[in-house]
Design an enzyme around this catalytic site. Sequence first.
Site, PDB file in Angstrom:
ATOM      1  N   SER A   1       0.685  -1.044   0.050  1.00 11.53           N
ATOM      2  CA  SER A   1      -0.073  -0.158  -0.290  1.00 11.53           C
ATOM      3  C   SER A   1       0.587   1.055  -0.087  1.00 11.53           C
ATOM      4  O   SER A   1       0.208   2.067  -0.003  1.00 11.53           O
ATOM      5  CB  SER A   1      -0.976  -0.124   1.174  1.00 11.53           C
ATOM      6  OG  SER A   1      -0.375  -0.380   2.501  1.00 11.53           O
TER       7      SER A   1
ATOM      8  N   GLY B   1       5.072   2.951  -0.531  1.00 10.75           N
ATOM      9  CA  GLY B   1       6.659   2.738  -0.668  1.00 10.75           C
ATOM     10  C   GLY B   1       7.247   3.661   0.497  1.00 10.75           C
ATOM     11  O   GLY B   1       6.721   4.845   0.343  1.00 10.75           O
ATOM     12  N   ARG B   2       8.284   3.338   0.556  1.00  9.69           N
ATOM     13  CA  ARG B   2       9.817   4.498   1.153  1.00  9.69           C
ATOM     14  C   ARG B   2      10.847   4.417   0.880  1.00  9.69           C
ATOM     15  O   ARG B   2      11.465   3.287   0.499  1.00  9.69           O
ATOM     16  CB  ARG B   2       9.213   3.999   2.770  1.00  9.69           C
ATOM     17  CG  ARG B   2       8.062   3.988   3.682  1.00  9.69           C
ATOM     18  CD  ARG B   2       8.415   3.750   4.886  1.00  9.69           C
ATOM     19  NE  ARG B   2       8.854   2.424   5.215  1.00  9.69           N
ATOM     20  CZ  ARG B   2       9.581   1.824   6.299  1.00  9.69           C
ATOM     21  NH1 ARG B   2       9.287   2.479   7.165  1.00  9.69           N
ATOM     22  NH2 ARG B   2      10.035   0.731   6.384  1.00  9.69           N
TER      23      ARG B   2
ATOM     24  N   HIS C   1      12.940  -9.847  -1.583  1.00  9.51           N
ATOM     25  CA  HIS C   1      11.316 -10.371  -0.822  1.00  9.51           C
ATOM     26  C   HIS C   1      12.050  -9.805   0.335  1.00  9.51           C
ATOM     27  O   HIS C   1      12.323  -9.450   1.433  1.00  9.51           O
ATOM     28  CB  HIS C   1      10.909 -12.249  -1.401  1.00  9.51           C
ATOM     29  CG  HIS C   1       9.291 -11.776  -0.568  1.00  9.51           C
ATOM     30  ND1 HIS C   1       9.299 -12.856   0.652  1.00  9.51           N
ATOM     31  CD2 HIS C   1       8.932 -11.248  -0.701  1.00  9.51           C
ATOM     32  CE1 HIS C   1       7.854 -12.749   0.385  1.00  9.51           C
ATOM     33  NE2 HIS C   1       7.832 -12.083  -0.419  1.00  9.51           N
ATOM     34  N   ASP C   2      10.366  -8.416   1.298  1.00 12.44           N
ATOM     35  CA  ASP C   2      10.366  -7.517   2.111  1.00 12.44           C
ATOM     36  C   ASP C   2      10.501  -8.519   3.309  1.00 12.44           C
ATOM     37  O   ASP C   2      11.365  -8.548   3.618  1.00 12.44           O
ATOM     38  CB  ASP C   2       9.162  -6.844   1.858  1.00 12.44           C
ATOM     39  CG  ASP C   2       8.223  -7.914   1.764  1.00 12.44           C
ATOM     40  OD1 ASP C   2       7.982  -8.541   1.741  1.00 12.44           O
ATOM     41  OD2 ASP C   2       7.227  -6.784   1.566  1.00 12.44           O
TER      42      ASP C   2
END
Length: 486
Positions: free
Chosen positions: A13, A15-16, A233-234
């Site tokens: 939802s 991004g940073r 992958h987060d």
Amino acid sequence: MRKNVLAFDFGASSGRAILGKYTDGRLELEEVHRFPNEPIVDGDGLYWDVPYLFEQIQIGIKRAVQQGTVDSLGIDTWGVDTGLIDETGTLLQNPRHYRDPRTKGMIEEAYQKMSAQQMYQQTGNQIMEINTLFQLLATKNQEATLFKRAHQILFMPDLFNYLLTGERAAERSIASTGQLVNATTNVWDATVQSTFDLPETLFPPLVDAGHLLGKTKREFEFAPIDVYNVCAHDTASAVVSIPSNQKFLFVSCGTWSLVGTELEAPILNEKAAQYNLTNESGINGTTRFLKNCTGLWIIQEFQRNLAALGRYYEFSELADLAEEASAFQCFIDTDDPLFSEPGDMITRIQDYAKATKQTIPTTDGAIARCIYESLAMKYKYTFLEIIDAVEMEFDTVNIVGGGSKASILCQMVANAANMRVCAGPVEATAIGNIAVQLKAQGVFDTLSEVREWVKTIADTSYYYPDETSREWDRQFSIYQKVMNHK
């Protein structure tokens, strides 16, 4: 030693861009850019807006370099989604969103060519219709012309890396989410490719985390910067930063909850297949043995529902209302397809309660409590599956990511699982991303060293089972009946 490294962390939802300023063991994190990441609708399809997202990456880099030299950058995102590249290196269209409905029915169609058992033995992946394999099959069946034009697939972080550098590679942790990589050998699975007639050319070279992919192109409005393949992958990045060198269970808790443990090798036994647990690549050839569960998505959607009704709450306020509500009035299966798509969670939860003959929650606090209690029970349910499959015992659960800030959830997990909960770091994914870059540049030698360092910099809290834990045990049998109501 001083290093400035930039971590891009994309969630489902938002991004940073987070600048990590490392100085002799200390780490200062600064969020230099934040931006929404919402899917776009085009016709009947749901897509990711790559031109917009790539523009945000460039803005993030520009803001970081305004503060001085940036030694490197790395990108992590959610799994499974890919962009299709043609022979000229052009992105054919915006990548499809994993919630796009086109994959419905693709699992059953795939089973006509390969059984669920063989698919699991080959890839070790939890079988979910959002997986890349089923997305590719949907494209092949429904958009044949587009599929024929596709020369290569790139997972989302690999796609952004390609746009930055012109270099193509697939980092193993992100590739391993797609039902396309062999669980044992960690290379693209030839049996899957041949069974489903997927050309080998579709799949780029696989590289490990810490690989120096290249430098950003000179055409950008900033000096060239080294780009590393981090654990792309987060969840893999988040697990890197778990502050423990002992065996642990983890919950990487955001929109999704990734519930699992870290192992030296994949588990492909009958129990693992029965429980639909997934084996994904982790740092240094480890295996993340886990299950993808719905996470804070339902509470996030519930918050949006309330806002649409003119009732505006911060998440902390919803948690306070949940604390005040009566306990154990209603459970839901948070992974029921009923709750997987955007929409009216209030009505869906109430309908679920009615269908399962439970007390129907009517207040905002009662619904919030139902969601939090159901998440904690789902985690316990999954812990028990993992423990049974790996035949190991655990005494600690590490909750990392945004969910670690939810004290109500952390305490509920401690009570439900009857284990100590270590909550934090909140910025686990960014720290893991940064740590891989630092390790690649010689700041750390081993993963153990990284995790000992994280202990010194992480803001963690501990939760222990309290006097209600026995009641949680009793309520778990009720929860199981609700899970099996169909």
